[in-house]
Design an enzyme around this catalytic site. Structure first.
Site: not given
Ligand code: NVA
Ligand code: CP
Length: 306
Positions: A106, A136, A288
């Protein structure tokens, strides 16, 4: 001959057939797990997870999922690894991928995960970047299928920011044969470089128009991680892009509501819709776990599974 390594850096990295395979496996893996059946095809395998942004769902689902499949997990963040001290991403990829079997990342720019993957000996999974959030959307489409059957030929309405979720929905629409209606505030239009155009994508000025007749209405926070400095400006620009009962009433009477979470009640969605009968956000979060187990299984074992 060894098979080439498969990565999941964006939704379109898997073909339509492969996506259907992952959904079918997710369904079976979920069913067996609910029956407490032992299924550990990834014994002795290790997943490294690299988080450069916060997470609850992604971390817990990948970690629990890998343990359930018999493997183990290593959790790294920028702060507690040499990544935060500017070790080149390529060097990190070369080292980590000699020690583990899968990597989930991430991070911020998609370019970073692509650079990592280029130097990796093992499959790399996108756990969210500024541009995409493919795991997601795997869960979201799977959740739709569970509740309503095939998503092909359906209409999904995206109401809100032109963000990583929106760009992933666009890829999914093209691959899985549904239509995506998008409505974003005029000052936050879709980035043409990330939006493959075609009959699968229709853009609307008004959120209510985008929702009309939709089988699924979905949204996300007004400000994604990494864009917090724009918070105040965005709050004003997005006021009318809130999924409320009026928007849900414009959609099909059988329409579902989804949100990847975390949600800001009273901003992009009302409490009434989020907690209402059309909302499947908790199923979506749970899924998920199941789809990512199917994804990890596919990336490591291909179709040769029991
Ligand atoms: N669009 C949001 C999704 C979080 C799961 C972000 O990137 O913060
Ligand atoms: N929806 C999602 O990816 O949640 P987190 O940011 O908690 O991982």
């Amino acid at each position: 001959m060894a098979q080439p390594i498969r990565h999941f850096l964006q939704f379109a990295d898997l073909s339509t057939d492969e996506l259907q395979h992952v959904f079918a496996r997710a369904s079976l893996i979920k069913e067996r797990f609910k029956r407490y059946e032992f299924y550990q095809p990834l014994r002795d395998r290790t997943l490294a997870m690299v988080f450069e942004k916060a997470s609850t769902r992604t971390r817990v689902s990948f970690e629990a999922g890998m343990y359930q499949l018999g493997g183990s997990v290593i959790h790294l963040t920028t702060g507690d690894s040499q990544l935060g001290r500017a070790e080149p991403i390529e060097d990190t990829a070369r080292v980590i991928s000699r020690m583990v079997d899968l990597v989930m990342i991430r991070t911020y720019e998609q370019a970073k995960i692509q650079r990592f993957a280029k130097s990796s000996r093992v499959p790399v999974i996108n756990g969210l970047t500024n541009e995409y959030h493919p795991c997601q959307i795997l869960a979201d489409v799977f959740t739709f299928i569970e509740h309503r059957g095939s998503i092909a030929g359906r209409t999904v309405a995206w109401i809100g920011d032109a963000n990583n979720m929106a760009y992933t929905w666009i890829q999914a629409a093209r691959l899985l044969g549904f239509t995506l209606h998008v409505s974003t505030p005029p000052s936050y239009p879709l980035d043409a470089r990330l939006s493959v155009t075609g009959p699968h994508l229709k853009v609307f000025d008004l959120p209510l128009e985008a929702a009309r007749g939709a089988d699924l209405v979905t949204t996300d926070v007004w400000t994604s991680m990494g864009f917090e400095s724009e918070n105040e400006v965005r709050r004003k620009a997005f006021t009318d892009w809130c999924v409320d009962s009026e928007i849900m009433a414009a959609a099909s009477p059988q329409a579902l509501f989804m949100h990847c979470l975390p949600a800001h009640r009273g901003e992009e969605v009302t409490e009434e819709v989020l907690e209402g009968p059309q909302s499947v956000v908790w199923d979506e979060a749970e899924n998920r776990l199941h789809v990512q187990k199917a994804l990890m299984e596919y990336l490591l074992l291909g179709h040769e599974v029991t």
